[in-house]
Design an enzyme around this catalytic site. Structure first.
Site, PDB file in Angstrom:
ATOM      1  N   GLU A   9       0.797  -1.229   0.000  1.00 16.35           N
ATOM      2  CA  GLU A   9       0.000   0.000   0.000  1.00 16.35           C
ATOM      3  C   GLU A   9       0.829   1.279   0.000  1.00 16.35           C
ATOM      4  OE1 GLU A   9      -3.381   0.264   2.638  1.00 16.35           O
ATOM      5  OE2 GLU A   9      -3.502  -1.895   2.730  1.00 16.35           O
ATOM      6  N   ASP A 110      -2.458  -4.398   3.476  1.00 16.53           N
ATOM      7  CA  ASP A 110      -2.668  -4.599   4.915  1.00 16.53           C
ATOM      8  C   ASP A 110      -3.614  -5.767   5.182  1.00 16.53           C
ATOM      9  OD1 ASP A 110      -0.982  -2.555   5.486  1.00 16.53           O
ATOM     10  OD2 ASP A 110      -2.518  -1.087   5.955  1.00 16.53           O
ATOM     11  N   ASP A 112      -6.150  -6.082   7.293  1.00 17.69           N
ATOM     12  CA  ASP A 112      -7.531  -5.857   7.707  1.00 17.69           C
ATOM     13  C   ASP A 112      -8.454  -5.879   6.486  1.00 17.69           C
ATOM     14  OD1 ASP A 112      -6.911  -3.494   6.479  1.00 17.69           O
ATOM     15  OD2 ASP A 112      -7.120  -2.244   8.252  1.00 17.69           O
ATOM     16  N   GLU A 114      -9.979  -3.483   4.969  1.00 16.51           N
ATOM     17  CA  GLU A 114      -9.673  -2.428   4.005  1.00 16.51           C
ATOM     18  C   GLU A 114      -8.537  -2.880   3.092  1.00 16.51           C
ATOM     19  OE1 GLU A 114     -11.356   1.163   2.893  1.00 16.51           O
ATOM     20  OE2 GLU A 114     -11.815   0.038   4.711  1.00 16.51           O
ATOM     21  N   TYR A 318       1.314  -4.870  13.258  1.00 17.76           N
ATOM     22  CA  TYR A 318       0.211  -4.116  12.657  1.00 17.76           C
ATOM     23  C   TYR A 318      -0.581  -3.374  13.723  1.00 17.76           C
ATOM     24  CZ  TYR A 318      -3.459  -3.013   9.323  1.00 17.76           C
ATOM     25  OH  TYR A 318      -4.346  -2.350   8.516  1.00 17.76           O
ATOM     26  N   ARG A 320      -3.645  -1.818  13.627  1.00 18.03           N
ATOM     27  CA  ARG A 320      -5.117  -1.800  13.672  1.00 18.03           C
ATOM     28  C   ARG A 320      -5.598  -3.182  14.104  1.00 18.03           C
ATOM     29  NH1 ARG A 320      -4.108   1.047   8.798  1.00 18.03           N
ATOM     30  NH2 ARG A 320      -4.407   3.282   9.073  1.00 18.03           N
ATOM     31  N   HIS A 364      -5.782 -11.074  15.009  1.00 18.61           N
ATOM     32  CA  HIS A 364      -4.438 -10.545  14.850  1.00 18.61           C
ATOM     33  C   HIS A 364      -3.734 -10.512  16.206  1.00 18.61           C
ATOM     34  CE1 HIS A 364      -6.359  -8.050  11.383  1.00 18.61           C
ATOM     35  NE2 HIS A 364      -6.205  -9.322  11.060  1.00 18.61           N
TER      36      HIS A 364
END
Length: 858
Positions: A9, A110, A112, A114, A318, A320, A364
């Site tokens: 990303e 990533d 997640d 998104e 990570y 989030r 996670h």
């Protein structure tokens, strides 16, 4: 040798990963999302298009028009029309070219939802052989983690993509379909958000509680007693005649004091307990945001920005996540570290394990350092603030696997006639995990010498005046905690929620506290009446659970959207009707007895995105008779915010008995407006001589055209604007009430060329002083501080107010070039120096009309 393309990303992430992969891998960045439901170029026209759609001749025409505008069609199985973002067309073209030259394409966005959605979009826009695409996920950017990830590739998780799409579609429906209604019924510029509006409701409800709260005076009593001259203990008077001691009248204190003085003080009981305070959990997104706000003073948005940088550089896992799980490898490493640096006493026999919250969504890991042995990170990669955040994360992680802190709790009860006194004290016995996070001194307890039967002597009686307090206002950290407690939002959305409600003007932040703006309160009231489910806490939390179930492939995503849209459409149609038919109430003007100074018509209280003000009723008259006269209302909270008054004078509305907001019109007139305005027409005028801020009576002249400037309210605060329409020059009113200095006009330096583009520099002035920026901004965003030798070379171009900077030392005592620096607190310039692109500790200041060296390089 087979070649592979790896797409991540961010460029920073690509750079870090590139270090660990071999030459057979080409690592490229998509720089976030590559496509959206609407192209950027159409966004400015979107609201006009929706308004046009809602005025269509038939319902069918309205639906077709609307679906073309927002890019999704609820009536055709939620078909979506995606467009590549204009600024990403070049990136996509490059990725397509490379994809034709490689054997495999690894989508390493990533982990997640998104990130999953971005991976899916990349696959769709690149196209070609679907078998070439593989999904790669890793929790940390380390060599070990990346190697393991590439050994365990998978396909794109479509249910997770659908969960992200369901959220996106719902948010788009709410935002784009309610906004035109709000513009028509309440005020231009308004918008609603499925989750953001719930956050505004939380703050607005707290605001109402605070405004209606009436403080009550009460008194507490402390008694200082001593056993020996060197041992005195201050105890709380807790009970009188077996009832809780609360005195609400000052006149009662003297009689109590006399009775206490005649009493004999005897130690009635003593209770000693050993308390074990267990180690804290490792950080998840919400707790990191809260701790960062409390300890470091960082906003939620800043915390996530810095955490993102730390993650991309490979320093942390990570960021989030709502899981407190830690990998076996991480636990093994931290336990070895604790044993080595703190000893066996600080290491529990078994690793500490923590339960996830009921709303935890992902499996996670918690947020932790990638390598616990790294104490200080390379400041060439990240800044000092990122180092502070890293230290916070690392210490929390280490502490989470340490032994409990042990305290001795001592409770002493003393009786005196019909009075009961109590003293509670905690003494640290073993620091445990607190040795890492919060080092506590070994203090001697004054209670240790007291035993049952001891007779104590009276030293003095201390009466303390107190006032009952309302619930505290939310700050960003406590708002995130409240959202998490109610199950609203997810780790990936907390930052956008807190920032968007401020950007849209529904909430403002002062001294780190969140205040609901008047328009935020009105919006909450209207939405609660007509879209009660959208602002219902349980509904929003249940919708989050449904999104989780979609991601787990338990329910069909279109079924969730169909049920949502069916109910939403009914409510929207009802809200469009006239208020008397149950439609959304209008934001009408409440008329007052104040006369307009221009046309003598009555003025009314008006609410807009810029705040509350008085507007002449002649504004709605025919064009030839129209009067645009307005009067700014200055909220008294803005004037007296820094004054800590224990008792406040609350004005009560005569119409609905609710509290009133108070505003200053001028130094002789106040107006008190019901907090339910405009639904309630109650207001009061108060005459007198009042303290008023200096800017209210200031006469400000425009430095450009010498015309007068007038005070206005804007979404970002108060400002003065030139009365000349062609000029449009403005000056801010600062937080301290002072009017900002005139801004420096941009000065062109075509001789100074940019490094990152063919542009040249322009000298500009911002909140951090003067700086060089590319003349092609925003196409090129290159900026830097000016060197003193550059200012000296072109000092004839500098205005008088900053020309003295050109006379500063051009080099420090080691020969390094000096640059202009600015202290935002004192608003003063000073000089620093740079070596190899980094600031040194050398500095100089302009004092008494000459440059004085403050620090030298040793």
């Amino acid at each position: 040798m087979q070649k592979s393309l790896v797409i991540v990303e961010s460029p920073a992430k690509a750079k870090t990963i590139n270090q660990y992969l071999g030459c057979q891998y080409i690592v490229k960045s998509s720089i976030g999302h590559v496509r959206d439901l609407l192209a950027k170029k159409n966004k400015k026209k979107t609201n006009k298009s929706i308004k046009k759609c809602q005025n269509s001749a038939s319902n069918a025409d309205e639906i077709n028009c609307l679906m073309k505008t927002i890019g999704i069609n609820p009536y055709k199985n939620w078909q979506a029309e995606y467009h590549i973002l204009p600024e990403k067309e070049k990136i996509i073209s490059e990725l397509k070219t490379i994809s034709n030259q490689v054997d495999y394409i690894y989508l390493a966005t990533d982990l997640d939802r998104e990130g999953e959605a971005i991976a899916w979009h990349l696959k769709e826009v690149i196209g070609g052989d679907a078998s070439k695409f593989k999904r790669v996920v890793f929790n940390e950017i380390t060599k070990k983690s990346i190697k393991k990830a590439f050994q365990n590739v998978s396909d794109i998780n479509i249910p997770r993509v659908q969960a992200q799409q369901a959220r996106r579609f719902m948010d788009r429906i709410v935002g784009y379909m309610i906004s035109p209604l709000l513009w028509k019924k309440i005020a231009r510029g308004l918008s609603a958000g499925r989750v953001q509006s719930v956050a505004v409701r939380i703050i607005s409800e707290r605001e109402h509680v605070i405004k209606n709260f009436i403080p009550k005076e009460y008194w507490k009593c402390n008694v200082s007693l001593f056993l020996k001259k060197d041992i005195n203990v201050i105890m709380d008077l807790t009970h009188y005649k077996n009832k809780k001691f609360d005195v609400f009248k000052k006149c009662e204190l003297d009689s109590f004091a006399e009775t206490i003085k005649k009493s004999e003080f005897v130690v009635k009981s003593r209770e000693d307990k050993i308390l074990h305070i267990t180690a804290p959990t490792p950080f998840i997104t919400s707790t990191l945001q809260q701790s960062s706000s409390i300890i470091l003073g960082f906003s939620v948005k800043k915390t996530m920005f810095l955490a993102q940088k730390l993650y991309e550089k490979g320093y942390i896992t990570y960021m989030r996540t709502d899981s407190t799980y830690l990998s076996k490898h991480a636990i093994k490493k931290v336990r070895l570290y604790i044993k080595k640096h703190y000893g066996d006493n600080y290491l529990p026999k078994m690793a500490n394990k923590y339960a996830n919250s009921q709303y935890s969504q992902e499996a996670h890991e918690a947020i932790r350092p990638s390598d616990v042995e790294i104490e200080y990170i390379n400041t060439n990669n990240v800044n000092l603030e990122a180092q502070k955040l890293y230290t916070l994360i690392r210490k929390q992680f280490i502490a989470s696997q340490m032994s409990s802190a042990i305290y001795k709790s001592i409770t002493i009860v003393v009786t005196a006639d019909q009075f009961k006194l109590q003293k509670n004290e905690k003494v640290i016995i073993f620091q445990g995990w607190k040795k890492v996070i919060k080092k506590e001194k070994q203090e001697t307890s004054r209670c240790l010498s007291l035993n049952i039967g001891n007779i104590l002597n009276l030293e003095k009686i201390i009466f303390i005046q107190k006032f009952t307090k309302p619930l505290a206002r939310f700050n960003e950290a406590s708002l995130v905690r409240e959202l998490e407690k109610k199950g609203i939002g997810r780790p990936s959305t907390y930052s956008s929620i807190t920032s968007k409600i401020q950007e849209r003007g529904y909430v403002k932040i002062k001294e780190k506290q969140l205040y609901a703006e008047k328009m935020g309160e009105i919006l909450t009231t209207r939405l609660q009446k007509n879209f009660s489910n959208l602002l219902d806490y349980n509904f929003t939390a249940n919708m989050e659970k449904k999104l989780d179930e979609i991601a787990d492939n338990k329910i069909k995503w279109t079924d969730v959207l169909d049920a949502f849209f069916k109910d939403f459409s009914k409510r929207l149609e009802q809200a469009k009707k006239a208020p008397e038919e149950g439609g959304m109430e209008l934001n009408f003007v409440v008329m007052t007895s104040i006369q307009c100074s221009s046309c003598c018509k009555k003025m009314g209280i008006k609410n807009a995105m810029t705040g509350v003000f008085l507007s002449c009723s002649g504004y709605d008259a025919p064009l030839q008779d129209r009067c645009k006269q307005t009067i700014n209302l200055i909220p008294l909270n803005d004037i007296h915010h820094s004054k800590n008054n224990s008792v406040k004078n609350i004005h009560q509305c005569n119409e609905c008995k609710m509290a009133m907001d108070s505003y200053l019109i001028n130094h002789k007139l106040k107006i008190h407006v019901c907090i339910n305005n405009p639904s309630c027409i109650g207001y009061k005028l108060e005459e007198g001589n009042f303290d008023s801020p200096s800017y209210l009576s200031a006469i400000v002249k425009c430095e450009k055209c010498q015309n007068y400037m007038i005070l206005k309210n804007g979404r970002f605060g108060k400002f003065f604007i030139c009365m000349t329409k062609q000029c449009k020059n403005t000056r801010k009113v600062l937080a301290n009430g002072e009017i900002s200095e005139p801004k420096l006009e941009p000065i062109n330096f075509p001789q100074l060329l940019c490094k990152e583009s063919d542009a040249w520099f322009v000298l500009r002035e911002g909140i951090s002083g003067i700086f060089f920026a590319a003349n092609t901004f925003p196409k090129s965003r290159e900026t830097r501080s000016p060197f003193i030798y550059e200012l000296d070379k072109f000092k004839n171009l500098l205005p008088e107010k900053i020309r003295y900077l050109a006379s500063a030392p051009k080099v420090d005592n080691k020969g390094n070039n000096t640059i202009v620096c600015f202290n935002r607190k004192t608003k003063q310039y000073y000089i620093g120096s740079k070596k190899n692109g980094k600031l040194t500790n050398w500095s100089a200041m302009f004092l008494e009309k000459k440059w004085c060296i403050i620090n030298k390089i040793k």
